[in-house]
Scaffold this motif. Structure first.
Motif, mmCIF file in Angstrom:
data_model
loop_
_atom_site.group_PDB
_atom_site.id
_atom_site.type_symbol
_atom_site.label_atom_id
_atom_site.label_comp_id
_atom_site.label_asym_id
_atom_site.label_seq_id
_atom_site.Cartn_x
_atom_site.Cartn_y
_atom_site.Cartn_z
ATOM 1 N N VAL A 113 -90.312 -54.384 76.958
ATOM 2 C CA VAL A 113 -88.997 -53.758 77.239
ATOM 3 C C VAL A 113 -89.124 -52.435 77.072
ATOM 4 O O VAL A 113 -88.801 -51.521 77.906
ATOM 5 C CB VAL A 113 -87.892 -54.087 76.241
ATOM 6 C CG1 VAL A 113 -86.462 -53.190 76.601
ATOM 7 C CG2 VAL A 113 -87.235 -55.811 76.642
ATOM 8 N N ALA A 114 -89.853 -51.864 75.949
ATOM 9 C CA ALA A 114 -90.044 -50.476 75.919
ATOM 10 C C ALA A 114 -90.789 -49.795 76.880
ATOM 11 O O ALA A 114 -90.328 -48.811 77.673
ATOM 12 C CB ALA A 114 -90.657 -50.129 74.471
ATOM 13 N N ASP A 115 -91.707 -50.582 77.299
ATOM 14 C CA ASP A 115 -92.570 -50.023 78.791
ATOM 15 C C ASP A 115 -91.775 -49.946 79.829
ATOM 16 O O ASP A 115 -91.895 -48.852 80.756
ATOM 17 C CB ASP A 115 -93.686 -51.133 78.978
ATOM 18 C CG ASP A 115 -94.865 -50.611 77.811
ATOM 19 O OD1 ASP A 115 -94.772 -49.587 77.083
ATOM 20 O OD2 ASP A 115 -95.933 -51.377 77.964
ATOM 21 N N CYS A 116 -91.013 -50.924 80.048
ATOM 22 C CA CYS A 116 -90.069 -51.013 81.449
ATOM 23 C C CYS A 116 -89.228 -49.774 81.197
ATOM 24 O O CYS A 116 -88.895 -49.039 82.389
ATOM 25 C CB CYS A 116 -89.306 -52.312 81.415
ATOM 26 S SG CYS A 116 -90.206 -53.756 81.813
ATOM 27 N N VAL A 117 -88.307 -49.637 80.052
ATOM 28 C CA VAL A 117 -87.408 -48.452 79.739
ATOM 29 C C VAL A 117 -88.255 -47.095 80.049
ATOM 30 O O VAL A 117 -87.585 -46.270 80.873
ATOM 31 C CB VAL A 117 -86.965 -48.491 78.301
ATOM 32 C CG1 VAL A 117 -86.078 -47.471 78.110
ATOM 33 C CG2 VAL A 117 -85.781 -49.752 78.231
ATOM 34 N N ALA A 118 -89.337 -46.941 79.664
ATOM 35 C CA ALA A 118 -90.082 -45.796 79.782
ATOM 36 C C ALA A 118 -90.362 -45.482 81.320
ATOM 37 O O ALA A 118 -90.306 -44.277 81.738
ATOM 38 C CB ALA A 118 -91.252 -45.599 78.821
ATOM 39 N N LEU A 119 -91.073 -46.530 81.816
ATOM 40 C CA LEU A 119 -91.281 -46.315 83.397
ATOM 41 C C LEU A 119 -90.368 -45.932 84.241
ATOM 42 O O LEU A 119 -90.360 -45.319 85.226
ATOM 43 C CB LEU A 119 -92.123 -47.410 83.689
ATOM 44 C CG LEU A 119 -93.446 -47.654 83.401
ATOM 45 C CD1 LEU A 119 -94.028 -49.114 83.477
ATOM 46 C CD2 LEU A 119 -94.645 -46.661 83.752
ATOM 47 N N ALA A 120 -88.946 -46.580 83.933
ATOM 48 C CA ALA A 120 -87.929 -46.539 85.011
ATOM 49 C C ALA A 120 -86.888 -45.515 84.440
ATOM 50 O O ALA A 120 -86.012 -45.105 85.285
ATOM 51 C CB ALA A 120 -87.443 -47.911 85.212
ATOM 52 N N GLY A 121 -87.033 -44.787 83.387
ATOM 53 C CA GLY A 121 -86.295 -43.822 82.800
ATOM 54 C C GLY A 121 -84.793 -44.426 82.304
ATOM 55 O O GLY A 121 -83.860 -44.192 83.149
ATOM 56 N N LEU A 122 -84.919 -45.494 81.630
ATOM 57 C CA LEU A 122 -83.577 -46.264 81.454
ATOM 58 C C LEU A 122 -83.031 -46.006 80.020
ATOM 59 O O LEU A 122 -82.403 -46.753 79.309
ATOM 60 C CB LEU A 122 -83.949 -47.805 81.427
ATOM 61 C CG LEU A 122 -84.203 -48.479 82.911
ATOM 62 C CD1 LEU A 122 -84.349 -50.040 82.860
ATOM 63 C CD2 LEU A 122 -83.519 -47.881 84.157
ATOM 64 N N ASP A 123 -83.562 -44.820 79.425
ATOM 65 C CA ASP A 123 -83.032 -44.498 78.001
ATOM 66 C C ASP A 123 -81.402 -44.208 78.081
ATOM 67 O O ASP A 123 -80.949 -43.804 79.110
ATOM 68 C CB ASP A 123 -83.549 -43.096 77.533
ATOM 69 C CG ASP A 123 -85.173 -43.113 77.443
ATOM 70 O OD1 ASP A 123 -85.490 -44.121 76.727
ATOM 71 O OD2 ASP A 123 -85.903 -42.157 77.773
ATOM 72 N N GLY A 124 -80.941 -45.032 76.984
ATOM 73 C CA GLY A 124 -79.448 -45.005 77.024
ATOM 74 C C GLY A 124 -78.780 -46.046 78.046
ATOM 75 O O GLY A 124 -77.502 -46.171 77.870
#
Length: 307
Positions: A113-124
């Protein structure tokens, strides 16, 4: 040729009809590992049909489509592919975190999940419901979902539609990182600046046929136009009437001229404006080449500037 450049997806002399309309007329296309192929064309050129055939969503009337050397509908081939289409069909009442968990559960070795969030810019965005997101945020979630299975081949159909500049730059960085790791990417986009910035190869599809294929530099070489930029007080309307000038426009103090021969235009610019400065002459860009190659069927909304 290294394995990262192996052919991952292929159309071989493919033809596809919808009634009397020939959507694809003997198309050959290859997508290799470790490269991005931008498939460009005006609306109705056959891009969506080509993608549908490569994904096994449709079958060709003639010729063959393959994924990793197998028929595209085979489950083993599909498991190695990530897809981001224009119509997503995502259950929009779920939270972003729930969508990621659900999609990751389909794969034996999913991306974290952390990688997906980082790659796609899903912070927050993880605790928010998909239906409450803006169009650009939803596209970022769709990109993250396409990455969940660690795909070796990624299909991106108009991926940055609705995104702001920062989100678009985040996605561009992620795509470059994936390609550098050996992933193959097939991109369709109307933002030709996007294709020019990202693509290793470009294929231009028009009326169901590939009319040009090669590097961005090779596609740009199809037209002999030059783009001239300078700081000048000369009126664009006046310059546009000069011989060899195809178009002239202003951007503040900057004058931009498209010409079919640069030298006579540059000489006249210098003669007419002694204060002229910051002169640049470049080969016409991918947008001008695209317009030239698809002139018989292009429409105004088929080409967009990345903003």
């Amino acid at each position: 040729m290294g394995s990262e450049h192996a052919v991952l997806a292929r159309l071989d002399r493919v033809r596809k009809h919808y009634g009397a309309v020939e959507a694809l007329a003997g198309v050959d296309l290859k997508v290799r590992g470790g490269e991005m192929l931008a498939l460009l064309g005006p609306n109705g050129a056959g891009k969506s049909t080509a993608i549908g055939l490569l994904l096994g969503l449709e079958s060709p009337d003639a010729g063959a489509a393959s994924l990793f050397g197998e028929p595209p509908h085979e489950l083993q081939a599909r498991r190695r592919v990530g897809v981001m289409l224009q119509s997503a069909g995502i259950p929009d009442t779920l939270k972003v975190s729930e969508l990621l968990d659900l999609t990751r559960s389909y794969y034996p070795n999913p991306r974290s999940v952390a990688d997906c969030v980082a790659l796609a810019g899903l912070d927050g965005l993880l605790p928010r419901r998909y239906t409450k997101l803006s169009g650009g945020q939803q596209r970022r979630v769709q990109f993250a979902l396409a990455l969940c299975g660690r795909p070796q081949l990624l299909f991106l159909d108009e991926p940055t539609t609705g995104m702001d500049i920062e989100a678009r730059q985040t996605l561009w960085r992620a795509i470059r990182e994936l390609v550098a790791e050996g992933c193959g990417v097939l991109l369709t986009t109307h933002y030709l600046e996007e294709a020019e910035a990202l693509a290793d190869r470009v294929a231009v599809l028009n009326r169901g046929r590939i009319v040009a294929e090669g590097s961005v530099h090779e596609i740009r070489a199809h037209v002999g136009q030059r783009r001239i930029r300078c700081t000048s007080a000369l009126p664009a309307e006046w310059v546009s009437a000069w011989p060899h000038v195809l178009d002239a426009r202003r951007d503040g103090e900057r004058l931009e001229v498209i010409a079919d021969a640069a030298e006579p235009v540059v000489r006249r610019l210098l003669a007419e404006d002694a204060e002229l400065a910051e002169l640049e002459v470049q080969r016409a860009g991918l947008a001008e080449a695209f317009l030239e190659l698809t002139r018989d069927s292009i429409k105004h909304d088929d080409i967009k500037e990345a903003a």
